[in-house]
Design an enzyme around this catalytic site. Structure first.
Site, PDB file in Angstrom:
ATOM      1  N   PHE A 112      51.588 -32.936  62.760  1.00  0.00           N
ATOM      2  CA  PHE A 112      50.856 -32.944  61.481  1.00  0.00           C
ATOM      3  C   PHE A 112      51.727 -33.395  60.313  1.00  0.00           C
ATOM      4  CE2 PHE A 112      52.146 -29.517  58.591  1.00  0.00           C
ATOM      5  CZ  PHE A 112      53.057 -28.829  59.369  1.00  0.00           C
ATOM      6  N   LYS A 113      53.053 -33.389  60.475  1.00  0.00           N
ATOM      7  CA  LYS A 113      53.930 -33.766  59.364  1.00  0.00           C
ATOM      8  C   LYS A 113      53.708 -35.217  58.931  1.00  0.00           C
ATOM      9  CE  LYS A 113      57.335 -30.159  59.829  1.00  0.00           C
ATOM     10  NZ  LYS A 113      56.880 -29.483  61.063  1.00  0.00           N
ATOM     11  N   ASP A 114      53.158 -36.031  59.842  1.00  0.00           N
ATOM     12  CA  ASP A 114      52.859 -37.422  59.478  1.00  0.00           C
ATOM     13  C   ASP A 114      51.879 -37.505  58.309  1.00  0.00           C
ATOM     14  OD1 ASP A 114      54.397 -38.772  61.429  1.00  0.00           O
ATOM     15  OD2 ASP A 114      52.845 -38.458  62.942  1.00  0.00           O
TER      16      ASP A 114
END
Ligand SMILES: *Cc1c(COP(=O)(O)O)cnc(C)c1O
Length: 469
Positions: A112-114
């Site tokens: 999810f950091k993208d």
């Protein structure tokens, strides 16, 4: 919108000023001077928006010193089906009628950091261009953050990335994602040591103010405010996808480490999104679960931080937690300073006897739970058996705690924080077979890799940077 510090002693700043900054000048974290509140009409108008449109509507409330047309263009460029595999960006997968997964891991590095990093890449480029500046990002990673940052910043003309990682300690997949990049502005440094040695090197370089200034050293770590705001967007997206009308309430379950993801959910709730519960899930490193159970915050020492099968949640202290406490003590900077002095001098603080603790229990909607390695394996098997879906061990943390909460009346949305392909060994242990790889990721471990070896020596690191920055 102006930004203050959680410790109350820094001069107010604009969004573009805090965008490239780490800690505020008083050692605190940047926080908005008030929460934007959405009216019922505004919320209704958001329901039909596409992901980039929704991102624009949320971001413009926080980044009001950026020209609107530019912000709109940035969100359109960051959130494309090309980069995230689907125009929904974070599609909702319904497991059973009131139980959903919010797929936040379809970006280039499968975590999810993208979502925040992709936007940050475009934001950095735009602001640096306008200010005629360049930036050298220096960071340390144990896996997910570093690769997300590199994939977001590769090819950007005003930014170089120097990323330290512990040699031989990342998974083969994570290593391939970082060292497989062949970009002139990305420098991977494999340090002979552990993650903490990498972090110490970053601290040492940042401690040299003259060097930092001369080479314009910056960071993209988890306390970056723009990352939080970017994450607020998918709470709106998930809410609209899981409900038919804005009179409904839903809950979110969030696998947590540094408290950045779930704090974005708190911000969404403060803005008026009808969220009932924010279910915080930890692994064996349960400093946050302990707080929500007892009111006591007791960060662990590095030596007491366990290596687990959900490694991106292996934290000893939760850096964004200070923002939440600031909000719960009625935004009293002196109180936050005092509490974090207790953390340094007495190894923690106890809020259970204070008014803030009532507010946390009665108003914040936060509840918590934890999982063990066995729990995660069981959950991975159960979710495969009951819903036909394979989840990664971090997402399994969240699902385990959400399933235990067993509130079947309120729809529950579990945030999927990584794809199982990233953590193959644990999936094989749980299911006896490797998970499917998304297209384009087949055999990445055998592609050419590039990195430079570095001893844990700050002077050597400075020479390396000075020769390339
Ligand atoms: C970073 C990360 C987390 C923890 O998120 P925080 O914002 O630090 O709480 C959970 N799962 C995965 C896969 C991550 O990469």
């Amino acid at each position: 919108m102006r930004y203050l510090s959680t410790r109350g002693r820094a001069a107010p700043q604009a969004f573009t000023d805090i965008l490239l900054e780490g800690l505020a000048s008083d050692g605190g974290l940047a926080v908005p001077e008030q929460w934007p509140r959405l009216s019922a009409t505004q919320l209704e108008a958001m329901r039909g928006l596409t992901y980039p449109q929704l991102a624009f509507e949320v971001l413009r409330l926080f980044a009001d010193d950026l020209p609107g047309a530019e912000l709109r263009a940035l969100t359109a460029r960051a959130y494309t089906a090309d980069v995230f595999g689907t125009p929904d960006i974070t599609p909702l997968k319904t497991l059973s009628p009131n139980f959903h997964l919010l797929a936040c891991s379809n970006g280039p590095t499968l975590a999810f950091k993208d979502i925040a990093m992709q936007l940050l890449g475009h934001l950095f480029e735009s602001v640096l261009e306008r200010q005629g500046r360049t930036l050298n990002i220096l960071g340390a990673t144990s896996g997910d953050t570093g690769s997300a940052a590199e994939h977001a910043l590769k090819g950007k003309s005003r930014v170089k990335v120097f990323m330290l990682s512990p040699a031989g300690r990342m998974s083969p997949f994570q290593r391939a994602q970082m060292y497989g990049l062949d970009e002139p502005n990305i420098f991977n440094l494999a340090v002979d040591g552990v993650f903490d040695d990498c972090q110490d090197l970053v601290k040492a370089v940042n401690g040299d103010a003259a060097f930092k200034e001369k080479h314009a050293i910056g960071a993209v770590n988890s306390i970056n405010w723009a990352r939080i705001v970017a994450q607020v967007v998918y709470y709106f997206k998930g809410y609209f996808a899981a409900t038919k009308s804005n009179s409904e309430q839903i809950s979110f379950a969030v696998p947590s480490g540094n408290f950045g993801n779930i704090f974005a959910g708190h911000v969404a709730k403060r803005m008026g999104l009808p969220i009932r519960r924010l279910v915080l899930a930890t692994n064996e490193n349960d400093v946050l679960h302990e707080f929500f159970q007892t009111g006591r915050y007791r960060p662990r020492r590095t030596a007491d931080t366990r290596e687990t099968s959900s490694p991106s949640m292996d934290i000893s202290k939760a850096s964004n937690f200070e923002r939440f406490i600031w909000d719960m003590v009625e935004q009293d900077g002196d109180k936050v300073s005092w509490l974090w002095r207790q953390v340094e001098e007495k190894s923690g603080f106890d809020l259970s006897v204070e008014r803030a603790w009532e507010r946390i229990n009665d108003e914040s909607g936060f509840v918590s739970g934890k999982s063990t390695h066995e729990n995660r394996l069981e959950t991975i098997r159960r979710v495969k058996r009951e819903f036909g879906v394979v989840v990664d061990p971090h997402t399994a943390d969240g699902l385990k705690v959400a399933l235990a909460a067993n509130d079947t009346r309120t729809p529950m949305v579990c945030v999927e924080t990584a794809l199982p392909a990233k953590f193959e060994a644990t999936i094989v242990e749980a299911l006896g077979a490797a998970p499917a790889r998304p297209k384009g990721f087949e055999g990445i471990e055998s592609r050419p890799q590039r990195c430079d070896r570095m001893p844990p020596d700050a002077e050597a690191l400075k020479r390396y940077i000075a020769a390339r920055a």
